[in-house]
Design an enzyme around this catalytic site. Structure first.
Site, PDB file in Angstrom:
ATOM      1  N   LYS A  19       4.641  13.119   9.575  1.00 20.02           N
ATOM      2  CA  LYS A  19       3.944  13.757  10.694  1.00 20.02           C
ATOM      3  C   LYS A  19       4.910  14.014  11.855  1.00 20.02           C
ATOM      4  O   LYS A  19       4.965  15.110  12.416  1.00 20.02           O
ATOM      5  CB  LYS A  19       2.780  12.896  11.145  1.00 20.02           C
ATOM      6  CG  LYS A  19       1.950  13.515  12.268  1.00 20.02           C
ATOM      7  CD  LYS A  19       0.836  12.586  12.729  1.00 20.02           C
ATOM      8  CE  LYS A  19      -0.179  12.360  11.645  1.00 20.02           C
ATOM      9  NZ  LYS A  19      -1.331  11.539  12.117  1.00 20.02           N
ATOM     10  N   GLU A  50      12.668   5.792   6.914  1.00 15.52           N
ATOM     11  CA  GLU A  50      12.901   5.853   5.479  1.00 15.52           C
ATOM     12  C   GLU A  50      12.885   7.297   4.976  1.00 15.52           C
ATOM     13  O   GLU A  50      13.751   7.714   4.185  1.00 15.52           O
ATOM     14  CB  GLU A  50      11.848   5.029   4.731  1.00 15.52           C
ATOM     15  CG  GLU A  50      11.826   3.557   5.081  1.00 15.52           C
ATOM     16  CD  GLU A  50      10.916   3.232   6.259  1.00 15.52           C
ATOM     17  OE1 GLU A  50      10.600   2.039   6.434  1.00 15.52           O
ATOM     18  OE2 GLU A  50      10.515   4.169   6.998  1.00 15.52           O
ATOM     19  N   GLY A  64      -2.650   8.215   8.247  1.00 18.90           N
ATOM     20  CA  GLY A  64      -1.800   8.355   7.078  1.00 18.90           C
ATOM     21  C   GLY A  64      -2.466   7.956   5.783  1.00 18.90           C
ATOM     22  O   GLY A  64      -2.383   8.667   4.775  1.00 18.90           O
ATOM     23  N   ARG A  65      -3.169   6.829   5.774  1.00 18.34           N
ATOM     24  CA  ARG A  65      -3.772   6.342   4.530  1.00 18.34           C
ATOM     25  C   ARG A  65      -5.026   7.121   4.152  1.00 18.34           C
ATOM     26  O   ARG A  65      -5.608   6.878   3.094  1.00 18.34           O
ATOM     27  CB  ARG A  65      -4.071   4.854   4.647  1.00 18.34           C
ATOM     28  CG  ARG A  65      -4.883   4.459   5.869  1.00 18.34           C
ATOM     29  CD  ARG A  65      -4.759   2.964   6.129  1.00 18.34           C
ATOM     30  NE  ARG A  65      -5.438   2.531   7.342  1.00 18.34           N
ATOM     31  CZ  ARG A  65      -4.912   2.579   8.550  1.00 18.34           C
ATOM     32  NH1 ARG A  65      -3.691   3.089   8.730  1.00 18.34           N
ATOM     33  NH2 ARG A  65      -5.572   2.137   9.600  1.00 18.34           N
ATOM     34  N   GLU A 115      -4.191  -2.360   5.368  1.00 20.71           N
ATOM     35  CA  GLU A 115      -3.685  -1.793   6.614  1.00 20.71           C
ATOM     36  C   GLU A 115      -4.832  -1.463   7.565  1.00 20.71           C
ATOM     37  O   GLU A 115      -4.679  -1.532   8.787  1.00 20.71           O
ATOM     38  CB  GLU A 115      -2.854  -0.538   6.333  1.00 20.71           C
ATOM     39  CG  GLU A 115      -2.087  -0.027   7.548  1.00 20.71           C
ATOM     40  CD  GLU A 115      -1.081   1.049   7.195  1.00 20.71           C
ATOM     41  OE1 GLU A 115       0.003   0.705   6.683  1.00 20.71           O
ATOM     42  OE2 GLU A 115      -1.384   2.240   7.413  1.00 20.71           O
ATOM     43  N   HIS A 161      -3.000  -9.879 -20.328  1.00 17.83           N
ATOM     44  CA  HIS A 161      -1.895 -10.588 -20.958  1.00 17.83           C
ATOM     45  C   HIS A 161      -0.943 -11.165 -19.919  1.00 17.83           C
ATOM     46  O   HIS A 161       0.196 -11.516 -20.261  1.00 17.83           O
ATOM     47  CB  HIS A 161      -1.162  -9.655 -21.914  1.00 17.83           C
ATOM     48  CG  HIS A 161      -2.016  -9.201 -23.054  1.00 17.83           C
ATOM     49  ND1 HIS A 161      -2.102  -9.889 -24.246  1.00 17.83           N
ATOM     50  CD2 HIS A 161      -2.871  -8.155 -23.173  1.00 17.83           C
ATOM     51  CE1 HIS A 161      -2.945  -9.269 -25.059  1.00 17.83           C
ATOM     52  NE2 HIS A 161      -3.431  -8.210 -24.425  1.00 17.83           N
TER      53      HIS A 161
END
Length: 529
Positions: free
Chosen positions: A196, A202, A257-258, A343, A374
């Site tokens: 944004k 990152e 964002g999420r 979050e 498993h």
């Protein structure tokens, strides 16, 4: 007002004392119609919560709590555009992104631009600097600019465009980007930079390295405009990077964002499965929106999920929640839900800024079935912790192969049944287990779970599923009196990273740091030398 002071909360606390030790075996024995009583359906989606440790009185009290928390009023406040994200002064309008004909004009405009762009890429009109068709798309983002779209692209593999591969890079660790680039051709690779602000550490580190990789092959800065587009609001920064303004797909500060895969952040989804299927994804979410807004409490899927989660967390003390989709295509759903739920509601201050004295969001985790059976399912069956679970099953496989899907469904139902009812010593003895092994072959059961059944996995049903969990999060925020739409803990980590990076590069003193961090930086400096 603290949530526990609401009358229904106090009544639930009292009620929990009488029911929390009842076993699911007893609850089912006392009510032959329990399945019918504790299932909710919408469209072709079925939610069975009969294996939860509750009864009709529990649900009545939980719905009273929802009414006392004014859940309907909060829906209207959200839909009206009120700034219910009050710590950031922002509205919460992600439902507008999938509102179809009722969507805001600016949303429709971006969707049209996305559709046109996808058509150009799919038709081979958009080409790289050497004239080659685009064969690979790399989405560079992190968090909400990565997880939702990554999950949806994986989930909709059966609808994948045959001549285009979509990849995702998010980690700052260079191994993520480097291992992706080694498989790609710079002449036929398109990058989407999803940020944004166009300043995310990152994302921008990866984007700059990808840009250098491209220019090493192209030898001309003008190639950037042919190989990079962006989902962003910072036109100045995207232009400086070399991305033309017409290739920047905007979204707005009222999109968290999420909750953003429905926006321009979903461009990799549209490229992967085609814009028509992306529209079907939006339509499925809109269908769930309308159900949530209009269905009464007793038949409302998102509210029911939220009420059951609150019961498990606050009254049965289940502080861990597993999500187990019995679908390889939904393998990334738990990762998306981790961010969506933890979050949003991993908070200790309520909307008034007061410290809460009750549990909020449980730790959410999970993996696709049958893999989990498993590994960690042993703990669920015979461990000492109470763990609530969601099982997700598909009526039809998206990749049908003879003999597979019926066994997969049998595994799903077997696990939820075994968790609920376990195996007594008497049953083990009757099955021929020798006495000296009985203690090891006893399964206490009474682990609560819900099972969500989708008819099949399509763009529409995936949209319904994701929106279902989004509205669950919204309801839990109301019930816990939290702002579900800020994330100041994430921001703190970003600030500290900015302070420590120069120290690790030996460009800043460490005197003001705590002893542990100072010592670790000293050790890392020695290794890096």
């Amino acid at each position: 007002m603290q949530v526990p002071l609401r009358p229904a909360w106090l009544a639930l606390s009292e009620h929990a004392r009488s029911i929390k030790h009842r076993h699911l075996r007893a609850l089912f024995a006392a009510d032959p119609e329990r399945f019918d009583r504790f299932t909710v359906a919408h469209d072709q989606i079925l939610l069975d919560y009969s294996k939860q440790r509750l009864d009709s009185q529990t649900m009545e009290l939980l719905r009273q709590l929802a009414d006392q928390a004014a859940w309907r009023t909060w829906i209207e406040r959200m839909r009206s555009g009120e700034a219910i994200n009050h710590t950031e002064g922002r509205a919460v309008r992600h439902v507008d992104l999938r509102a179809g004909d009722s969507a805001p004009r600016e949303v429709k405009a971006v969707l049209e631009r996305m559709a046109e762009f996808c058509e150009r890429v799919h038709a081979g009109i958009w080409r790289g600097f050497s004239g080659e068709r685009i064969t690979d798309v790399v989405n560079i983002g992190i968090g909400g600019s990565d997880l939702g779209s990554r999950m949806a692209v994986h989930a909709l593999a059966a609808f994948q465009q045959p001549d285009l591969q979509v990849h995702f890079v998010s980690n700052l660790d260079s191994a993520d980007l480097a291992s992706t680039l080694t498989r790609l051709n710079p002449r036929s690779t398109l990058f989407i930079v999803a940020s944004k602000t166009f300043t995310t550490l990152e994302t921008m580190a990866n984007a700059r390295t990808a840009r250098d990789w491209l220019l090493a092959a192209a030898g001309d800065d003008s190639a950037v405009a042919r190989h990079f587009v962006a989902a962003s609001t910072n036109l100045e920064a995207t232009a400086e990077f070399g991305i033309a303004a017409k290739n920047v797909f905007e979204f707005w500060d009222w999109v968290g964002g999420r909750f953003s895969l429905w926006s321009a952040i979903g461009l990799p989804i549209a490229l992967a499965v085609g814009h028509r299927n992306f529209r079907r994804l939006l339509a499925g979410a809109h269908d769930m929106d309308e159900h949530f807004f209009n269905a009464p409490a007793e038949s409302n899927l998102p509210l029911t999920l939220a009420l059951v989660a609150l019961w498990n967390t606050n009254f049965l003390s289940a502080h861990s929640h597993g999500v187990f989709p019995y679908s390889h295509s939904l393998a990334l759903l738990p990762s998306h839900l981790q961010q969506l739920e933890m979050e949003s509601n991993g908070k200790r201050a309520n909307r008034d800024g007061l410290a809460v004295d009750y549990s909020t969001n449980p730790i959410l985790w999970g993996e696709a079935g049958t893999n989990g059976q498993h590994s960690f399912f042993q703990l669920l069956h015979q461990g000492s912790a109470l763990v609530a679970s969601d099982f997700i099953a598909l009526g039809k496989s998206d990749f049908p192969l003879p003999g597979h899907h019926s066994s997969l469904l049998a595994s799903c139902l077997a696990q939820s049944s075994a968790l609920a009812f376990g195996q007594t010593v008497e049953e083990a003895r009757a099955a021929g287990i020798p006495d000296h092994l009985l203690a090891f072959r006893r399964f206490p059961g009474n682990q609560p779970s819900s099972t969500l059944v989708l008819p099949e996995l399509t763009p529409f049903s995936l949209g319904q599923l994701i929106a279902l969990y989004e509205h669950k999060v919204f309801c839990l925020g109301i019930l816990w009196n939290l702002n579900s739409f800020d994330q100041w803990g994430v921001e703190l980590g970003k600030q500290l990273t900015g302070r420590l990076a120069p120290c690790i590069r030996d460009e800043a003193p460490t005197d003001s740091l705590d002893a542990s961090t100072r010592g670790l930086i000293g050790h890392l400096r020695q290794i890096r030398k």
